[in-house]
Design a protein around this motif. Structure first.
Motif, PDB file in Angstrom:
ATOM      1  N   ALA A  35       0.836  -1.141  -0.044  1.00  0.00           N
ATOM      2  CA  ALA A  35       0.147  -0.063   0.078  1.00  0.00           C
ATOM      3  C   ALA A  35       0.683   1.401   0.046  1.00  0.00           C
ATOM      4  O   ALA A  35       0.580   2.121   0.802  1.00  0.00           O
ATOM      5  N   LYS A  36       1.838   1.266  -0.763  1.00  0.00           N
ATOM      6  CA  LYS A  36       2.502   2.388  -0.863  1.00  0.00           C
ATOM      7  C   LYS A  36       2.740   2.934  -2.394  1.00  0.00           C
ATOM      8  O   LYS A  36       3.111   1.916  -3.181  1.00  0.00           O
ATOM      9  N   THR A  37       2.802   4.021  -2.829  1.00  0.00           N
ATOM     10  CA  THR A  37       3.152   4.566  -4.058  1.00  0.00           C
ATOM     11  C   THR A  37       4.501   4.416  -4.257  1.00  0.00           C
ATOM     12  O   THR A  37       5.356   4.778  -3.676  1.00  0.00           O
ATOM     13  N   ILE A  38       4.905   3.554  -5.482  1.00  0.00           N
ATOM     14  CA  ILE A  38       6.431   3.381  -5.826  1.00  0.00           C
ATOM     15  C   ILE A  38       6.771   4.244  -6.511  1.00  0.00           C
ATOM     16  O   ILE A  38       7.800   4.989  -6.478  1.00  0.00           O
ATOM     17  N   ASP A  39       6.034   4.518  -7.702  1.00  0.00           N
ATOM     18  CA  ASP A  39       6.424   5.649  -8.592  1.00  0.00           C
ATOM     19  C   ASP A  39       5.490   5.941  -9.729  1.00  0.00           C
ATOM     20  O   ASP A  39       4.312   5.100  -9.702  1.00  0.00           O
ATOM     21  N   CYS A  40       5.470   6.965 -10.508  1.00  0.00           N
ATOM     22  CA  CYS A  40       4.259   7.264 -11.475  1.00  0.00           C
ATOM     23  C   CYS A  40       5.203   7.738 -12.535  1.00  0.00           C
ATOM     24  O   CYS A  40       6.222   8.277 -12.520  1.00  0.00           O
ATOM     25  N   ASN A  41       4.412   7.850 -13.764  1.00  0.00           N
ATOM     26  CA  ASN A  41       4.928   8.461 -14.866  1.00  0.00           C
ATOM     27  C   ASN A  41       4.864   9.920 -14.706  1.00  0.00           C
ATOM     28  O   ASN A  41       4.284  10.592 -14.206  1.00  0.00           O
ATOM     29  N   VAL A  42       5.430  10.631 -16.163  1.00  0.00           N
ATOM     30  CA  VAL A  42       5.330  11.843 -16.311  1.00  0.00           C
ATOM     31  C   VAL A  42       3.910  12.480 -16.350  1.00  0.00           C
ATOM     32  O   VAL A  42       3.602  13.425 -15.712  1.00  0.00           O
ATOM     33  N   LEU A  43       3.000  11.843 -16.983  1.00  0.00           N
ATOM     34  CA  LEU A  43       1.785  12.146 -17.067  1.00  0.00           C
ATOM     35  C   LEU A  43       0.834  12.131 -15.900  1.00  0.00           C
ATOM     36  O   LEU A  43       0.137  12.937 -15.550  1.00  0.00           O
ATOM     37  N   ALA A  44       1.108  11.163 -14.947  1.00  0.00           N
ATOM     38  CA  ALA A  44       0.536  10.922 -13.836  1.00  0.00           C
ATOM     39  C   ALA A  44       0.892  11.917 -12.671  1.00  0.00           C
ATOM     40  O   ALA A  44       0.169  12.496 -12.054  1.00  0.00           O
ATOM     41  N   ARG A  45       2.201  12.175 -12.644  1.00  0.00           N
ATOM     42  CA  ARG A  45       2.750  13.207 -11.873  1.00  0.00           C
ATOM     43  C   ARG A  45       2.335  14.613 -12.186  1.00  0.00           C
ATOM     44  O   ARG A  45       1.879  15.476 -11.286  1.00  0.00           O
ATOM     45  N   GLN A  46       1.844  14.949 -13.626  1.00  0.00           N
ATOM     46  CA  GLN A  46       1.341  16.175 -14.193  1.00  0.00           C
ATOM     47  C   GLN A  46      -0.101  16.099 -13.553  1.00  0.00           C
ATOM     48  O   GLN A  46      -0.463  17.232 -12.946  1.00  0.00           O
ATOM     49  N   ILE A  47      -0.563  15.114 -13.505  1.00  0.00           N
ATOM     50  CA  ILE A  47      -2.153  15.102 -12.997  1.00  0.00           C
ATOM     51  C   ILE A  47      -2.428  15.282 -11.389  1.00  0.00           C
ATOM     52  O   ILE A  47      -2.901  16.069 -10.977  1.00  0.00           O
ATOM     53  N   VAL A  48      -1.519  14.581 -10.868  1.00  0.00           N
ATOM     54  CA  VAL A  48      -1.351  14.378  -9.208  1.00  0.00           C
ATOM     55  C   VAL A  48      -0.943  15.741  -8.724  1.00  0.00           C
ATOM     56  O   VAL A  48      -1.373  16.359  -7.591  1.00  0.00           O
ATOM     57  N   VAL A  49       0.135  16.198  -9.224  1.00  0.00           N
ATOM     58  CA  VAL A  49       1.144  17.217  -8.505  1.00  0.00           C
ATOM     59  C   VAL A  49       0.689  18.702  -9.184  1.00  0.00           C
ATOM     60  O   VAL A  49       1.069  19.544  -8.727  1.00  0.00           O
ATOM     61  N   ASP A  50      -0.119  18.533 -10.252  1.00  0.00           N
ATOM     62  CA  ASP A  50      -0.329  19.949 -11.046  1.00  0.00           C
ATOM     63  C   ASP A  50      -0.721  21.138 -10.012  1.00  0.00           C
ATOM     64  O   ASP A  50      -1.713  20.882  -9.274  1.00  0.00           O
ATOM     65  N   GLY A  51      -0.126  22.139 -10.344  1.00  0.00           N
ATOM     66  CA  GLY A  51      -0.217  23.388  -9.680  1.00  0.00           C
ATOM     67  C   GLY A  51       0.013  23.125  -7.898  1.00  0.00           C
ATOM     68  O   GLY A  51      -0.128  24.246  -7.135  1.00  0.00           O
ATOM     69  N   ASN A  52       0.540  22.124  -7.719  1.00  0.00           N
ATOM     70  CA  ASN A  52       0.821  22.005  -6.193  1.00  0.00           C
ATOM     71  C   ASN A  52       2.589  22.422  -6.215  1.00  0.00           C
ATOM     72  O   ASN A  52       3.365  21.581  -6.576  1.00  0.00           O
ATOM     73  N   HIS A  53       2.943  23.459  -5.703  1.00  0.00           N
ATOM     74  CA  HIS A  53       4.301  24.231  -5.776  1.00  0.00           C
ATOM     75  C   HIS A  53       4.966  23.862  -4.404  1.00  0.00           C
ATOM     76  O   HIS A  53       6.251  24.116  -4.422  1.00  0.00           O
ATOM     77  N   ASP A  54       4.333  23.065  -3.480  1.00  0.00           N
ATOM     78  CA  ASP A  54       5.128  22.764  -2.391  1.00  0.00           C
ATOM     79  C   ASP A  54       5.724  21.554  -2.443  1.00  0.00           C
ATOM     80  O   ASP A  54       5.258  20.446  -2.881  1.00  0.00           O
ATOM     81  N   VAL A  55       7.225  21.492  -2.477  1.00  0.00           N
ATOM     82  CA  VAL A  55       7.940  20.411  -2.774  1.00  0.00           C
ATOM     83  C   VAL A  55       7.756  19.305  -1.856  1.00  0.00           C
ATOM     84  O   VAL A  55       7.720  17.964  -2.097  1.00  0.00           O
ATOM     85  N   ALA A  56       7.627  19.426  -0.400  1.00  0.00           N
ATOM     86  CA  ALA A  56       7.536  18.698   0.357  1.00  0.00           C
ATOM     87  C   ALA A  56       6.357  17.725   0.015  1.00  0.00           C
ATOM     88  O   ALA A  56       5.755  16.725   0.145  1.00  0.00           O
ATOM     89  N   ALA A  57       4.733  18.619  -0.435  1.00  0.00           N
ATOM     90  CA  ALA A  57       3.667  17.863  -0.667  1.00  0.00           C
ATOM     91  C   ALA A  57       3.638  17.060  -1.805  1.00  0.00           C
ATOM     92  O   ALA A  57       3.136  15.891  -1.986  1.00  0.00           O
ATOM     93  N   ALA A  58       4.636  17.863  -2.787  1.00  0.00           N
ATOM     94  CA  ALA A  58       4.768  16.890  -4.174  1.00  0.00           C
ATOM     95  C   ALA A  58       5.644  15.497  -3.986  1.00  0.00           C
ATOM     96  O   ALA A  58       5.278  14.718  -4.588  1.00  0.00           O
ATOM     97  N   THR A  59       6.213  15.268  -2.948  1.00  0.00           N
ATOM     98  CA  THR A  59       7.017  13.999  -2.809  1.00  0.00           C
ATOM     99  C   THR A  59       6.353  13.124  -1.756  1.00  0.00           C
ATOM    100  O   THR A  59       6.952  12.042  -1.667  1.00  0.00           O
ATOM    101  N   ALA A  60       5.451  13.622  -1.116  1.00  0.00           N
ATOM    102  CA  ALA A  60       4.659  12.705  -0.041  1.00  0.00           C
ATOM    103  C   ALA A  60       3.735  11.984  -0.808  1.00  0.00           C
ATOM    104  O   ALA A  60       3.484  12.151  -2.038  1.00  0.00           O
ATOM    105  N   GLU A  61       3.152  10.958  -0.033  1.00  0.00           N
ATOM    106  CA  GLU A  61       1.927  10.208  -0.827  1.00  0.00           C
ATOM    107  C   GLU A  61       0.857  11.014  -1.210  1.00  0.00           C
ATOM    108  O   GLU A  61       0.136  11.737  -0.468  1.00  0.00           O
ATOM    109  N   PRO A  62       0.742  10.866  -2.653  1.00  0.00           N
ATOM    110  CA  PRO A  62      -0.286  11.867  -3.084  1.00  0.00           C
ATOM    111  C   PRO A  62      -1.803  11.337  -2.937  1.00  0.00           C
ATOM    112  O   PRO A  62      -2.936  12.222  -2.857  1.00  0.00           O
TER     113      PRO A  62
END
Length: 187
Positions: free
Chosen positions: A25-52
């Motif tokens: 039950a841990k996110t291992i990795d995501c591709n560029v497109l998923a990262r754009q969807i999940v992190v889009d608009g979130n400029h908080d670096v700590a939040a971007a690397t945490a479990e989305p």
């Protein structure tokens, strides 16, 4: 046994946002497109690397083949769903989630439709516009042609694609040729 990076890279190339979840039950990795969807608009670096994803969503994704995506920090306009499948990567069992952003409409590539189905340029453009939900009347007005002309082209498209109704045609086109929203702008 596929390498997770190769798999995620291939899914990027075909336009699919993908996330790899471990059976723990841990996110291992995501591709560029998923990262754009999940992190889009979130400029908080700590939040971007945490479990989305929410823990509830991850647990649901580990047991269900389809579901809604719940993010820890969702955008108000975001409507995401997932399709999940079991895979083996790096010698371990994982769950691959294909993310689908329901607010984004994919565009069908008219030149590909022309080649695949033997459509004329006008028929390819018409099929692509119909796949985006543009009404015949709007297409007729923008092209300065009659609806009767478009209906004739549509009848030819039906014959060449083996379909008989617009919803059936649109469903076929969605399966055949999906590209990013900017790929068909030049037409």
């Amino acid at each position: 046994m596929p390498d997770k990076y190769a798999l995620l890279n291939v899914l990027d190339k075909v336009g699919s946002a993908a996330v790899l979840i471990s059976i723990r039950a841990k996110t291992i990795d995501c591709n560029v497109l998923a990262r754009q969807i999940v992190v889009d608009g979130n400029h908080d670096v700590a939040a971007a690397t945490a479990e989305p994803f929410t823990a509830r969503m991850i647990n649901n994704a580990l047991t269900e083949p389809f579901g809604t995506v719940e993010l820890e920090r969702p955008r108000s306009d975001q409507r995401l769903v997932f399709q999940a499948m079991d895979i083996t990567a790096m010698g371990e069992a994982h769950r691959l989630l294909i993310l689908i952003d329901l607010s984004v409409r994919s565009q069908v590539c008219a030149p590909a439709l022309e080649k695949i189905f033997g459509l004329t340029v006008a028929e390819g453009r018409l099929a692509a516009e119909l796949s985006r939900g543009v009404p015949l009347a709007t297409i007729a007005q923008s092209r300065n042609v009659s609806i009767a002309t478009l209906r004739t082209q549509l009848a030819s498209i039906f014959a060449k694609t083996g379909t008989s109704r617009q919803p059936e045609l649109v469903a076929l086109l969605a399966r055949v040729c999906q590209f990013s929203p900017t790929s068909d702008v030049a037409r």
